[in-house]
Design an enzyme around this catalytic site. Structure first.
Site, PDB file in Angstrom:
ATOM      1  N   HIS A 168      45.498  50.210  41.747  1.00 50.80           N
ATOM      2  CA  HIS A 168      44.056  50.043  41.936  1.00 50.80           C
ATOM      3  C   HIS A 168      43.746  48.618  42.331  1.00 50.80           C
ATOM      4  O   HIS A 168      44.387  47.666  41.901  1.00 50.80           O
ATOM      5  CB  HIS A 168      43.280  50.415  40.664  1.00 50.80           C
ATOM      6  CG  HIS A 168      43.793  49.780  39.415  1.00 50.80           C
ATOM      7  ND1 HIS A 168      44.916  50.245  38.756  1.00 50.80           N
ATOM      8  CD2 HIS A 168      43.357  48.717  38.698  1.00 50.80           C
ATOM      9  CE1 HIS A 168      45.135  49.509  37.688  1.00 50.80           C
ATOM     10  NE2 HIS A 168      44.214  48.561  37.632  1.00 50.80           N
ATOM     11  N   HIS A 170      40.876  45.781  42.144  1.00 48.13           N
ATOM     12  CA  HIS A 170      39.630  45.356  41.506  1.00 48.13           C
ATOM     13  C   HIS A 170      38.802  44.622  42.569  1.00 48.13           C
ATOM     14  O   HIS A 170      39.285  43.670  43.192  1.00 48.13           O
ATOM     15  CB  HIS A 170      39.891  44.365  40.363  1.00 48.13           C
ATOM     16  CG  HIS A 170      40.639  44.934  39.206  1.00 48.13           C
ATOM     17  ND1 HIS A 170      40.029  45.334  38.031  1.00 48.13           N
ATOM     18  CD2 HIS A 170      41.968  45.143  39.009  1.00 48.13           C
ATOM     19  CE1 HIS A 170      40.936  45.766  37.173  1.00 48.13           C
ATOM     20  NE2 HIS A 170      42.125  45.651  37.738  1.00 48.13           N
TER      21      HIS A 170
END
Ligand code: AMP
Length: 182
Positions: A168, A170
């Site tokens: 992922h 951010h």
């Protein structure tokens, strides 16, 4: 910034969350991130009760075990638990972090993990999706009105502070960032 209220979203783990549509949530415990690796428990068992704050970001990352198991993000992708989605297409999902570290804090993930539990596991075949994730970050930053700038972070492994083993990005913005990062 961390707080003790459960104002929104649906944090990984034993944390009660009341309003998944809000974007201003803070979470008090990283325990849920750890429990998110235990895909055997049904979501309702994992998410019914708030635990007292037990683990810092660092502790959560150090305790998280790198694994190809399903994580809380699979549940978010599959809409098994609520999240505050800000962007979605066939390949990518972007949703607000449940424990925001900046006024805007969004996670951008591939819908298909394909072995990408972290950036360190990237292979040549992942180049397209890695580029897509970064480009999505740019789109979402614009959508969020981050004209003054933003920061992209990918935590990798225990030293990198990774706690959820589904790659992922951010996207952080809405305040002045500091350097060096912690
Ligand atoms: P990392 O520590 O880099 O692995 O980032 C994992 C992020 O996932 C943290 O910033 C958590 O706050 C966030 N997170 C965990 N559970 C949820 C959830 N249910 N919804 C949104 N964000 C979450």
């Amino acid at each position: 910034m961390k707080g003790n209220k459960s104002s929104s979203g649906f944090r990984a783990g034993n944390t009660e969350i009341t309003n998944p549509s809000s974007s201003s949530s803070t979470g008090s415990s990283r325990l849920g991130v750890l429990i998110s690796h235990l895909s055997v428990s049904p979501p309702h068992e994992l998410h019914l009760h708030r635990q007292p704050s037990m683990a810092s970001e660092k502790e959560a990352a150090l305790a998280a075990v790198p694994s190809h198991s399903h994580t809380i993000f699979d549940k978010i992708i599959n809409k098994e638990i609520p999240s505050n989605v800000v962007y979605e297409d066939d390949e990518v999902l972007a949703f607000r972090d449940i424990d925001p570290q900046a006024p805007t804090h969004i996670l951008i993930i591939p819908k298909v993990k394909d072995g990408l539990i972290g950036l360190s596991k990237a292979e040549e075949r992942h180049c397209e999706i890695l580029g897509r994730l970064l480009y999505t970050a740019k789109l979402v930053a614009k959508q969020e009105g981050l004209e003054q700038g933003f920061r992209i972070v990918i935590n990798d492994g225990p030293n990198g502070g990774q706690s959820v083993y589904h790659l992922h990005i951010h996207l952080l913005g809405g305040r002045q960032m500091n350097w060096p990062p912690g």
